[in-house]
Structures are given as structure tokens and as C-alpha cells.
Write a protein that holds these residues in place. Structure first.
Motif, PDB file in Angstrom:
ATOM      1  N   GLU D  37      -5.084   0.218   4.182  1.00  6.32           N
ATOM      2  CA  GLU D  37      -4.566  -0.957   4.897  1.00  6.32           C
ATOM      3  C   GLU D  37      -3.413  -1.605   4.132  1.00  6.32           C
ATOM      4  N   GLY D  38      -3.394  -1.414   2.830  1.00  8.45           N
ATOM      5  CA  GLY D  38      -2.258  -1.855   2.026  1.00  8.45           C
ATOM      6  C   GLY D  38      -2.159  -0.941   0.824  1.00  8.45           C
ATOM      7  N   SER D  39      -0.948  -0.664   0.360  1.00  3.69           N
ATOM      8  CA  SER D  39      -0.830   0.181  -0.823  1.00  3.69           C
ATOM      9  C   SER D  39       0.427  -0.171  -1.577  1.00  3.69           C
ATOM     10  N   CYS D  40       0.377   0.025  -2.887  1.00  5.97           N
ATOM     11  CA  CYS D  40       1.531  -0.286  -3.734  1.00  5.97           C
ATOM     12  C   CYS D  40       1.491   0.613  -4.962  1.00  5.97           C
ATOM     13  N   THR D  52      -4.518   0.728  -3.885  1.00  6.17           N
ATOM     14  CA  THR D  52      -4.723   0.736  -2.433  1.00  6.17           C
ATOM     15  C   THR D  52      -5.750  -0.335  -2.080  1.00  6.17           C
ATOM     16  N   ALA D  53      -5.548  -0.944  -0.921  1.00  2.54           N
ATOM     17  CA  ALA D  53      -6.501  -1.946  -0.429  1.00  2.54           C
ATOM     18  C   ALA D  53      -7.209  -1.371   0.785  1.00  2.54           C
ATOM     19  N   SER D  54      -8.537  -1.350   0.722  1.00  2.00           N
ATOM     20  CA  SER D  54      -9.342  -0.841   1.838  1.00  2.00           C
ATOM     21  C   SER D  54     -10.179  -1.975   2.410  1.00  2.00           C
ATOM     22  N   THR D 125     -11.550  -3.718  -0.921  1.00  2.00           N
ATOM     23  CA  THR D 125     -11.683  -3.048  -2.214  1.00  2.00           C
ATOM     24  C   THR D 125     -10.318  -2.591  -2.674  1.00  2.00           C
ATOM     25  N   LEU D 126      -9.949  -2.993  -3.867  1.00  2.00           N
ATOM     26  CA  LEU D 126      -8.682  -2.555  -4.453  1.00  2.00           C
ATOM     27  C   LEU D 126      -8.968  -1.408  -5.407  1.00  2.00           C
ATOM     28  N   LEU D 149      -3.164  -6.028  -1.605  1.00  2.00           N
ATOM     29  CA  LEU D 149      -4.056  -6.985  -0.951  1.00  2.00           C
ATOM     30  C   LEU D 149      -3.293  -7.830   0.068  1.00  2.00           C
ATOM     31  N   SER D 150      -2.131  -8.247  -0.329  1.00  2.00           N
ATOM     32  CA  SER D 150      -1.310  -9.082   0.544  1.00  2.00           C
ATOM     33  C   SER D 150      -0.951  -8.327   1.831  1.00  2.00           C
ATOM     34  N   LEU D 151      -0.601  -7.044   1.674  1.00  2.00           N
ATOM     35  CA  LEU D 151      -0.246  -6.241   2.854  1.00  2.00           C
ATOM     36  C   LEU D 151      -1.455  -6.035   3.754  1.00  2.00           C
ATOM     37  N   ALA D 152      -2.608  -5.838   3.142  1.00  2.96           N
ATOM     38  CA  ALA D 152      -3.815  -5.639   3.943  1.00  2.96           C
ATOM     39  C   ALA D 152      -4.144  -6.911   4.724  1.00  2.96           C
ATOM     40  N   CYS D 153      -3.930  -8.060   4.097  1.00  3.90           N
ATOM     41  CA  CYS D 153      -4.193  -9.323   4.804  1.00  3.90           C
ATOM     42  C   CYS D 153      -3.196  -9.526   5.947  1.00  3.90           C
ATOM     43  N   ASP D 154      -1.961  -9.131   5.706  1.00  4.35           N
ATOM     44  CA  ASP D 154      -0.966  -9.209   6.790  1.00  4.35           C
ATOM     45  C   ASP D 154      -1.433  -8.392   7.997  1.00  4.35           C
TER      46      ASP D 154
END
Lengths: 250, 250, 250, 250, 250, 250
Positions: D37-40, D52-54, D125-126, D149-154
Motif C-alpha cells: 500500500e506504500g513503499s519507499c 513497505t507498508a502493509s 505493518t512497516l 506509512l504516509s503513502l499507505a494512509c493517503d
């Protein structure tokens, strides 16, 4: 007058009625076990930790043949040292992350004040077992472990196994925190579980820092708050050093 | 005169100078921890075991909905409770066969004197942690655990959570062995490590047997020898029952 | 006439219609595996255990250089050896406390009749694997393991790797219990699961005790009951010793 | 002019030729994995960490029914992310104390800037996996994890699963240390392995402290040295916050 | 005449004096355990595997509520089933990669011929325990497990717990290999340990492939060689299907 | 014209719109990590695997003193390499059966093309870590690992630690399957999860078979189908060998 008089004027807010810069009652009892080369039972209010020092010939594989010794630590809590029973780690089949974190901290803290060359090729293991927990067990462990270690080194000297003490300084630890927005010294469990900030300072007798761990539990905290915590810790550690010297017969 | 006068005439052979039918000095201290519902620190000579009783709502899955409670035990040794340091079981990642054998014995012994129906759907865990070991830790654990259990049940009664005590009898344990070919009561470590035979008797206040474990360590032993061991154990247990009643306030 | 005639008069109470002092049918078959240095498949009624003896050069670290050998045992149950399937211990990732307790008992029992010096610096491992379980598996394991061990030692003698047999006596085991308030010999599963008392006697051919384990499962039991159990076990073991000698060709 | 000009005048002493107050080159690349859901992917010099954010429905048992979410982290190193191959933790069968310490730190750091109520009953989970390690991996993990995390929240906002972002502040981390007796910013591996002191500062965008960990590796250090380290960290974090905002599109 | 006459002309090269296309003597004995819903002891030369089928209500979590059943398998070797004693996996604390690979294969193979919907929400576990190993244990396990499974399904039919058999085909397995450059059927241990190529074919009664695993142990092998191995396996499986039908009473 | 034109005429049935005999786009990037002696990042469509080769002095105990080297492999998936997060194996405390099966396959495949004598007493470990998974990770791992291994051997040659390359052939792997009743090359995740049959072919540059694993996932499959899968694999491998040679600079 203490620099913390302004904080102390607020003292009644602490559940224990202590002043902001007041340690709980601390006692250090030595010679409490029959077999360990050094032992110290520390009580800090209701917190009780038994520290024993065990001397063994030889060193871990990564130090073989380097002409130096090693100091390490293990930490454990009796299952009913806590308000409600915790699972026994031996039954769970592993040590928790918290346990490993604490025992690594204790080991690092003691090694910082030991001349490992002077120790020779032997290992001293500090076992810190919590009999009763009311906050501050990692700090109490460090403070007591130094005494147990010191006594074990005295024994090596007496037995002429080493010619000079490998201990080059004292080390003690104390926690501080921001409780109800006021920086205070030596958190007990009631305070710790609601404090905004928790910090542990491991300091040496000669005034140096061995380790600082400071965490904003509920919120971030400011540098000013941090500096006050540091001042409180420095004062608390001074009291602990005096108690350690008395217990260790120095 | 004791039936063991003939054995006692040989008394000087024991490393501890005890008579053949003489227990080590035993003390039972209660209320030693702040949180446990019941606690008892037993000392048997140099052996020290801390027993705590923890009451928890609910029962293990295999008892769900059967309208009864459960009593179980866990056993551990502090790493430096022994002459030389033993590895911490939590660090090793598992409990040894010996530890499991002992904690199963403690649990069985206590359940033999508890009416699990009367306990209701709750579990009492007896943690027996050896602070210092000089032989006889499993027997000391059972004897102390009964006291801790009794105090925990008193607390449940006081809180009117149960209406009658689930404890239907006392239980205590004592070791005997054949040392230098003479049956003796209550082996300490020096005796235990060289005894020909080691046995543990778990007996009830009303004179029944809960468990007997007898092992020929160095050689098989005869039925006559066994019977003498049994007589010694019976006498030793009688003394322990009196100490238990005093400690538990019965 | 047997001393147990009074008990036997009550015989019809046993689910198996056996007399109180009657063993189940016991057979000991040897040479059942192609590779093991000694092997014995024991059947005791529906209980079947395969015991194999494996000889390996060398000894465990704690015996290195002491000029003696070692005898040890491992125990396991096939997952469907039981009425309902049990979890495979290898899949569970550890041996249960019960398994460890049993294999320690088997090892101790055999070592009691072996001259470890005469064995030389080699280890014999007795694997006792339960093919079908109907009560009494630990006793059956000991009885069969002695035969497998004896055959393995014969092989060492044949190969002239040792000059005299290290086996100094026979050892066999049998269970007894108080079932419906009557002491009986050799409990099967139906009896064992409801018996008031369960006991295992490990005895030597020369009439000595190697190990006694007696437990009040449902209630404590009296010394008189215990003595009757002991008499029954002595009689049962005598029968087993004869079968062992026949199987081992002695 | 920077307050660190005096330190920088000594710049050539750093193996990397960096100035005392100079970060390594930092890049933050987002959208690097197809499923998360988010990755950097962060690079700090030669250090590379993939965060990665799951997002998963539901929360851990201890939070069930409390109307809040949870943020947690796991950390790992590829076996050959290091100079010499390290043992794979999955093969070793457990995570080291160091790994657990680091992942607990990452989780705490992120939770300090998240409104868990606003997250709803879901867990993020990061996973921070080190592709290449050249010092500073725990700090890089925290800095990158905030972006993921920020991208996953977006994404949760876009999907209208939540109505307001639960992220209440930025958080980033940077290490500092005393190297050859000079305080410097952002230790690489060469510096870290010989530095006298190592410290990690986890700071928020609004200027607060989330966590400080400072350790005297070779010797204790003074409060003055500590204050300089703190100043350096504050400056370094400011640069990281700008890079984070750019990467996260804020 | 067999298509393998040319190979067979070389027959004396096999350690067992078998022809190239000749299985070892195979027997399938059923009803060998008292408790299992189905059981089959297979012997293939000196290889002996006991397969039991255990029926349990319920399915694994990932199948809950899907209206279908599950078939799974576990595999183990008795420690002394092999030429030299292997370590007991339960004592080692985990199943080896080889064990897991084999039991996954057995489970997949059986599921390929079972209508899991027709089985209903129950699980059948096939335990394949090797009593004696002389090569080919995974193939023997599959062949025997099908018989045990078939008998367990018959029992469910008899008990009217299911209305039609869920077994839709037979499945059996056989190994082949290139030994001394000649393709041969059914490798025993002597052949297997020196064969250039080892392969396992899992085939159905209706002539389909369930699984092929072919490995060049010492060298790669050609497609022609592979095709000959396949032909040999097909012939061998045909013999096994007949034996299975006889054993299962079909 | 390709022999698969008939199959390709059906091409639109593949979710990816690929022809039946068409590989996904494959790239092999080398030199992607700073420390490993050889490294290769393979992408096969959305599947990305990082393979690193680590050279270490010495061999495992079972090879000590045999004058040869060893090649082994480990495999892992980043927790969020998959569509939904998988549990981290290091946190779970063990590698799954699938992981062990795959890493054993990778190791065997590479050893089939290495002259272990020529390697000398050193071990090369191939770590294959899946960054992103879209089907075919085990095949991609083998293909990339060969490149990493080849580069590591080149480095040994350059350093004159060995005098001739121990690599005697190329090895690559590709999956095929029967998807909607049509044999196709190189299954991606969408296809793999619904395919009737899944197979992996590990083939050498000189046209030999190293390993075949073919499984009927949904149904058994015919020998004709198998032969077509084999033809597809042979064609696919030929393309991979060319890419490998280019990447490895051969």
C-alpha cells in the motif's frame, strides 16, 4: 538549595508523595548467596533485584586468543514478580525482545567501566533476576550488578588470579520521566505506566555518560524537558554512587 | 526413643553431622512478595525456594465448561542458585527434561489434596523458583507450595469468591537415601551426589501416599532398605506438617 | 497357592477378565530389524513396542576421556499408536514432558545393570518406539530394551570388541495399580485411565529395586496398599525375567 | 555560517571526506513495489533499505474492541547485505536481540506520530528490509518507513476508508557519533566501527524528541559532547524532513 | 516379450540380481493396527513402511465453512530404520527439509485422487512411518497410504457418514533411475546411493500423471533416458495397482 | 515456424495476452550489490529476485578433508513481495516446508554444473531473495543464481585462487503448465493459481535434464501433455541461456 525546588513545590502530585528530585529508598545488600563470586540484592522502593556475578574460565569464541576477558549479563523476571503473573520465558521457549534489550544494555554498561585486558581470559556473567517489580528494574539491575562485579573482582584479587582490579570506574543507572508534565526522578510503576516520557541514564562515577535512552511514550518531548531530566539523573546517580561504594567496601 | 537409634549411633558419618533421622533446619516465611495471592519462602539448610500462588480466572481449554478449576506448577532455578552457574533455560530456549519432570510432580502432588470442583472455574499456578540449591529442591517446592496455595485459598474465602476451602488435606515432601550404606533422612547436596539411592516421598497429613519416587543411583537397593527409607520419610513429613500448619495459620 | 488368591476371587471385576495377579500375554520377538545391533519387539496384550539398540563409537562430551561408555534411551509414540491420533512430536517441534520423563527413566534403568567401564568408550542408544499403546508402554519399553541391549552386547563380544559382557544383571519393569479399590498387576489402558493409583516398579533379576514410581491418581493410598502392589510387581517381574532370558538366549 | 564550522575545519579526517555536519547523499524513491500500500526505497550513501507498508484489517488481540488501530514494524537484513555474509535469521530459527531491538524502535517511533484512533481498527505493518548495509540502517529504516506509512494512509483516504489522515507529524532519524574525538553527523560503517560514541536521534517535524539512544562504545562521553551531537542531529533531521515531504508529495 | 528385454539382458549388473524392469517383492498387509480407521504395512524388499489413516471431524482453518474435507500426510523414520542411527527429529526439535518435502508430496498425491467435497468437513491424516529403510520409502509411503485411505473411506461408508466414496482413482508411486548408465526400475538403497539419476513417478490407475520428480544426482540425463524411465515406471505402477486393489478388497 | 503455432493460435486466452510459447520479458542485471562476490537481479515480468553469491573459506563438516568445495543455496521472500503480506519466517522461527524445498532444489541444480573438486575447499552460498513475486520465483532464482555463481568464480580466477573455472555447464529453469487445458510456457501468478498442472524444468546448456518437477494441481495430466510441456521448456530455456551468457560476459 536544590535546583529542583520549583519542581519540588509541586511534590504532592506524585502518587508516592515523593519530591520531584527524590529517589525511592534504596538499599544494597551483599553476600546474599552462598555460591556466587559476588552478589547484591538491591531494593528500590518495592522493586527488588538479585544480581549475582559468576566467574568462569575462558571466553566466548569471538574472543579466543585475544588475551582479554569478557563481561556479559542476563536478565529475567520471576513470573509473579509483577502485578499479574507473566508467562515464564523458559516455558515460552524464548526470551522476549524486551528481555534481550535489557540484558544487552546491562552488559554494555558494565563493559564500559571494565578493562577487559586486565581481566584476563575469563568471563564474568551478571545474572539480574527480578524478585519484585515496581518500575525501574533495568536501572536497579545495572546499579546492583556493578556491586556484584566489584566483589567478584575483589575475590580474584584476593586469590591472586589478577594483579590489579579491572574495574576502572563506577557505573549506575537511574530513570527519569515527565509525569503530569513535570520532570521527576526515579519513576515507580504507577508513574511509569502513565508518564509522557521515560528515560534511563547510565552514568559513571567520574561524570561521563555511558548510555542514554529517552523515549516519548505519549508525546514527543522538548529539549528543555530533556535537559531537566538529565540534571535530575545526575543528582540521583550521585546518591547511588555513594551507596555502591559503601556496599562494595570502597 | 526413636526407632532410628541404631542408625543414629552412626551419626558422625554424615557430612553435616546430622543424625540419620534428622531434618535440616526448616523455616517457612510467608507474605514475602507484594503481589502474589499467596507466597512462601522455604529454607531447608542452605536450600531456598520461593513459592508463589497466582490466581487467574478461567481454566485451560481441556477443562472449559466442566465446572471445575485447575492447579498447576512451574519450577525454575536461578542460574547461579547452584555451585557453578547453570545455563538459563529461557536463553537455552527450552525447559530441560528434569525441570518438566519436577514441575509435573509438584502439580500432581498439590492436585491430590485439592477439591477442584470447590475451586470453581479458576486456575492457581504455583511458581517454585530456586534461589539457592543445596539438595532437595523438589521436595522443598512441594512443601512451600502447599503453604502458598493455602494462603491463596484463604484470600478467595475472604473475598467470598468461594464458600468453602478447596483444600482437603496437607501435602509435604521429603527426600531420603542410602548414604554410605545407611538409610538417612533429607539428603543435602553433598550426600545426594554420592548416595547409593535417592527417593522422594510425597505424603498427606492424613497419612496417605501421594507419590513415591525411589531410584537406585549407584546400585539397586533392597526392600528392607526401602522400608526404612519409608519410615524415615514418614517421621520427617510429620515435622513438616506441623511447620506448614503454623506458617499457614491453621 | 498364590498369596493373591483373595484378590483373585474378585477377578471378574477386571475389564479384561484377568485375575488380579495376572499379566497380559507377553511375547518378546528378537531380530526384527535388519540394521540394529540388537532389536526386540515386545507385545503386552495390545501394547506393542519396538526396541532397538544402536552401538556408536565415542561418548557424550561429559564422559570424554573417562574410559567408560554410556547407555541412553529415547522414546516415541507413533501418532496413531493411540485410540485417537496424537500430534507428532517432530511436527510439534519438541518432546513433551511425559516423553522426556519416560526416556530418562528407561536410560537410568538400563544403566543400573551395566558396567559402563566394561563397555569401553562407546554409546548404546535404546530407541523405544510405541507401535500400539494399550497401557504400560514405559514398562514394556524397559523390558524389551534390556533384551535389545543384551543382544547388542553379545554382538560386541562376538566381534571381540569387548572381552566380557558389561551386563551385570537383568532389569524389567511392570505396572500395578489400585483399580476399583483392589490392587492389580499390569494395568491396561481401560484400567489405567480409571485406576485410583498407578505405580511402576523397575526391578532386577537378583531381587533389587532400581526404581519405584507410585502415584495416587484419584486419591492418596495407604502403605498397606503399596505393599500389596509391591508384592504383585515382584511376582510379575519374575515372569518377565524368564521371558527375557529365553528371548536373549541366556 | 554553520555553528559547526570549527568542526568542519577538521573535515579531512573523515574516511568519506565529508564535513563533520554533512549527511551522506540521501534519496527516497517511492512506488518501488507493486503490491504494498506504500513503499519507499531509501539510499543513504551505500546503505539501502526497502520499507513497505502493509494495511491489514483487524488489530492484535490486546487491542480488540478498543476502537483504535496499530502500527508495528519488522526489520531484517538480507544475508549478503553486509561485508561478509551473515546467517539468515529464518534459518537460525530466531531473530537476534539486535533485530528485535531495532524493530521495536521503528514501531515506537512511528506510533509517536500517528493518531491510532483515527486509523480505525486496522494494522499497518512497516517491513524494513536492508538490501545493503553501510551503517545507519535503523535510522534509514525509520525515515523511509514514515514515507511508506504516509503513502499507505493517503491510499486509505483515497479509498474513503478513513476521513482524515491519522498522521499528525513527521518523524525521521539520524545517527551521530564521536569519531576520533570529534562529533560528526551520520556515521557510515567505517566510522561506526571505530567511533567512541554512537547515538541515534529520532525527532519530529515539529521539533520534539521521540527517542534518543546514545552509547559510549569505547569510552564514556561528556555532556558537552552529547549536546553537540544533539545539535548535529537536529540539523541533519531538518534536511531529512524536507526530503520526506518531497517524496510523500506533501 | 517386454520392451525392456535389451535392458534385462544386462541384468546381472544389479546388486540385487534383479532384471532392469523388475520390482522388488512387494506385499501390502492391512488391518495391522487396532485403532486407525485404515492401516497398511507395505514391504518393498527390505523397505517397510506403516501407513495409518486417521479420520477427524473438522478441517484446518483455511477450509472452515467451505463444505469440503482435507487429506494430509506426515512422514517419519524410526531412528534406527537406517543403516546407521539417524537423529530423532522430535529430539532435534524440527522436521528436516527432506521430511517436509516428502510429506508434502504424499499429501498432494492423495488429494489428486480424492473428491474433497464428497469427503465432507472432515480431515484424514495419513501417517507414514518408516520401520526399515532400504530405498524408495516415499514411493512405498504413497502406495500404502492409498490403501489405508481407501479402507478409512470404506469405514465412513459403512457408518453411513458419507453416501459415496470420495476416492475417484488409484494412485501409486515408484522410483526409477539410471544405474551404471542403464535405466532400471525400483532402486534399492545400494543402487540409489550410486545412481546417476533418481526419479519418482506418481501415477493414477487411469494412466495419468500426478507428479514426476526426476533429478540428475551425478550428471544431467538425456530426454531419451527420461523416456525409458517413464516407461519402466508405467509398467511398475501397473503391478502396484493390482496389489493395491487386492489389499483394499476392490 | 514454431512447433507451437497451433497453441499460439489460441493465444488470447492467457491473462497476459502472451502466446503459449512466449516467456515474459526477462532481464538479468549484474553487479547490483557492493559486497557480494557475484550478484544478479533477475526480472521475469513482475517477478524480481536478487541472487548473491558469497564465497567463504572452508566447507561443511561432512566434507572436511575431502579436497572439494560445496555450493549451497538459501531462499527467502520479503514479507510484502506477495499480493498480501506473508509472515516473516525469521519471526515465525522457522523456514516453511516450501522454502526448504525450494532452496534444496536451487542448491542441487547448481551443484549439477559445478566441478566441486576444482572449486577447492571453499563454499559458495547463493542467496535468492524474492523482492517481488508474480509466479516462477524458484525458476528465476536458479537462472539468476547461475549468473551470480559464474561471476563469483570469475573473481576467484582473477584473484588466482583457482586455476580453472569449476563451472562446467550452464543451468537455467523455467516453469510450464496446462492452463485452461492448453500447455503454456512460463506461468505467471494469475495462471499458476488456476493452472491444472504446474511443472518446473531445470535444464543444462548442453541439453541435459538436471531436474523435472511436474505436478497435477487440479487433475492428473497425460503423457502427451507432459511431452508438450517439455518441448515448451526446452525452447524457453534456450532463450534464458542466451541471456545468461550475455549477463555473465561469456
Amino acid at each position: 538549595m536544590s535546583q529542583f525546588d520549583a519542581l519540588n513545590a509541586l511534590k504532592t502530585f506524585r502518587p508516592s508523595n515523593r519530591q520531584a528530585d527524590q529517589l525511592r529508598k534504596v538499599t544494597l545488600e551483599t553476600g546474599v548467596t552462598r555460591y556466587a563470586e559476588g552478589s547484591c540484592l538491591i531494593t528500590v522502593g518495592h522493586t527488588k533485584v538479585l544480581a549475582t556475578a559468576s566467574v568462569e574460565q575462558g571466553v566466548p569464541p569471538f574472543l579466543k586468543g585475544k588475551g582479554q576477558g569478557w563481561v556479559t549479563a542476563e536478565y529475567g523476571m520471576l513470573p509473579r514478580s509483577t502485578h499479574t503473573r507473566s508467562r515464564r520465558e523458559a516455558a515460552a521457549g524464548k526470551q522476549s525482545g524486551r528481555t534481550q534489550e535489557i540484558q544487552r544494555l546491562i552488559g554494555r554498561s558494565l563493559r564500559a567501566v571494565v578493562d577487559l585486558k586486565a581481566l584476563g581470559e575469563r568471563q564474568i556473567t551478571l545474572d539480574c533476576d527480578v524478585i519484585q517489580a515496581d518500575g525501574g528494574t533495568r536501572c536497579a539491575s545495572i546499579t546492583a550488578a556493578w556491586v556484584a562485579l566489584s566483589l567478584a573482582c575483589d575475590k580474584l584479587l584476593e586469590q591472586k588470579l589478577i594483579s590489579a582490579s579491572p574495574i576502572i570506574d563506577q557505573v549506575a543507572a537511574v530513570s527519569c520521566g515527565v509525569f503530569e508534565n513535570v520532570p521527576v526522578l526515579d519513576l515507580d510503576y504507577d508513574e511509569d505506566s502513565t508518564a509522557e516520557t521515560d528515560s534511563n541514564f547510565v552514568l559513571t562515577g567520574s561524570g561521563h555518560i555511558v548510555e542514554i535512552q529517552a523515549t516519548g511514550e505519549k508525546r514527543g518531548f522538548s529539549r528543555d524537558e530533556f535537559n531537566t531530566l538529565f540534571d535530575l539523573a545526575t543528582q540521583g546517580a550521585t546518591e547511588l554512587f555513594a551507596l555502591q561504594r559503601e556496599a562494595a567496601g570502597k
